[in-house]
Design an enzyme around this catalytic site. Structure first.
Site, PDB file in Angstrom:
ATOM      1  N   SER A  97      36.217  35.661  40.017  1.00 34.17           N
ATOM      2  CA  SER A  97      37.388  35.078  40.976  1.00 34.17           C
ATOM      3  C   SER A  97      37.713  36.412  41.818  1.00 34.17           C
ATOM      4  O   SER A  97      38.549  37.119  41.221  1.00 34.17           O
ATOM      5  CB  SER A  97      38.502  34.745  40.135  1.00 34.17           C
ATOM      6  OG  SER A  97      38.190  33.613  39.345  1.00 34.17           O
ATOM      7  N   LYS A 172      39.287  28.104  44.110  1.00 29.46           N
ATOM      8  CA  LYS A 172      39.584  28.825  42.971  1.00 29.46           C
ATOM      9  C   LYS A 172      40.995  29.259  43.156  1.00 29.46           C
ATOM     10  O   LYS A 172      41.884  29.169  42.351  1.00 29.46           O
ATOM     11  CB  LYS A 172      38.616  29.908  42.619  1.00 29.46           C
ATOM     12  CG  LYS A 172      39.160  30.773  41.316  1.00 29.46           C
ATOM     13  CD  LYS A 172      39.335  29.783  40.095  1.00 29.46           C
ATOM     14  CE  LYS A 172      40.026  30.488  39.002  1.00 29.46           C
ATOM     15  NZ  LYS A 172      39.153  31.404  38.209  1.00 29.46           N
ATOM     16  N   LYS A 240      46.315  38.848  39.830  1.00 26.83           N
ATOM     17  CA  LYS A 240      45.290  39.065  40.903  1.00 26.83           C
ATOM     18  C   LYS A 240      45.044  37.886  41.646  1.00 26.83           C
ATOM     19  O   LYS A 240      44.834  37.923  43.100  1.00 26.83           O
ATOM     20  CB  LYS A 240      43.997  39.410  40.318  1.00 26.83           C
ATOM     21  CG  LYS A 240      42.872  39.642  41.105  1.00 26.83           C
ATOM     22  CD  LYS A 240      41.569  39.997  40.302  1.00 26.83           C
ATOM     23  CE  LYS A 240      41.248  39.018  39.307  1.00 26.83           C
ATOM     24  NZ  LYS A 240      40.599  37.961  39.919  1.00 26.83           N
TER      25      LYS A 240
END
Length: 296
Positions: A97, A172, A240
């Site tokens: 990701s 995502k 993140k």
């Protein structure tokens, strides 16, 4: 001729993906900077490689399961990286990701070496990988994505081609916004239930099938109530991803006040030393009215 798939990165997520692939018959070559992580996979028949280049040599597809753009960059283009061993036409499937802009740059550099790139981040975590029911959102050229979907058929029950390279990573980020807000909402609701004297672990069954129902409610409210912090993900990984979502929001001039608050709470917990804990540790943000001393 048997086709080999390479896997670079055998941490919690990569290890679960590799275990599922090996257990379901994929011929797998694996590499991780920590050789100890390879033992569970070699026990299932995977072949340990001494470098990413060696893992990629002879592989038809290379799966990356890493944690940040600079790590993906080093694994692919660094000394003894994937690009040093992969033949032209090899498909790189990045299940990390990372941000969409970095993905587009990495894919362009790979194309100069004759390598194909599909970004295929996931939702569902290690538990879903183990049962072959991951949800994958993918970006890339249609024929490359079709190849990637065939490689990943044993680990995913839902694979969707979202558009060109980077579209999977953008999707995502949207997934992580929805998950982050849902985790926080369920944790907050658990705290209220406890303070009001309602059995929080009974609420998922009470709300099943209603508009408030969700996979996170069903899995996590009982865990929140039990302060069950078994690791299936990390709070700092959510930081993140929420940082990436905020970067994209700034670039597109999209106001996202709830995401900003959610990100700040996750950052606060990380600053308190809980970054390596599961999302269940969000309960540390809320006082526990049933405990006479701290739960940590």
């Amino acid at each position: 001729m048997t086709q080999t798939t390479a896997l670079i990165g055998a941490g919690a997520m990569g290890g679960a993906i590799g275990a599922r692939l090996a257990a379901t018959g994929t011929t797998l070559a694996v590499f991780d900077l920590d050789p100890a992580r390879l033992a569970p996979l070699t026990a299932l028949g995977a072949q340990a490689a001494t470098s990413a280049a060696n893992a990629a040599r002879g592989a038809q597809a290379v799966i990356l399961s890493l944690n940040a753009p600079h790590i993906v960059d080093a694994a692919v283009f660094g000394p003894d990286g994937v690009a040093a061993g992969a033949a032209p036409g090899t498909l790189i499937i990045d299940m990390s990701s990372i941000d969409p802009a970095a993905t587009r740059d990495l894919a362009a550099r790979a194309a100069l070496r004759g390598l194909h790139w599909v970004d295929s981040p996931l939702s569902g975590g290690a538990p879903k990988a183990a049962t072959g029911t991951l949800t994958l959102m993918q970006g890339g050229e249609a024929d490359h994505v079709a190849r990637a979907q065939a490689v990943l058929a044993q680990v995913a029950s839902n694979q969707t081609h979202m558009g060109p390279v980077g579209a999977g990573q953008t999707t995502k980020l949207i997934n992580q916004i929805l998950c982050g807000l849902n985790f926080l909402a369920v944790a907050e609701a658990t705290a209220l239930a406890e303070a009001a004297g309602v059995a929080a672990d009974r609420i998922p069954a009470a709300l099943a099938g209603g508009r408030a129902d969700s996979a996170i409610l069903q899995e996590y409210m009982p865990r929140f109530a039990a302060r069950d912090y078994r690791p299936t993900g990390r709070i700092d990984n959510m930081v993140k991803d929420l940082n990436g979502a905020q970067d994209l929001a700034r670039a597109t001039h999209t106001p996202m006040p709830l995401t900003a608050l959610c990100a700040e709470i996750h950052r606060l917990l990380t600053a308190q030393g809980l970054g390596d804990q599961d999302q269940a540790a969000l309960m540390e943000f809320f006082p526990n009215p049933l405990a006479k001393e701290p739960t940590r």
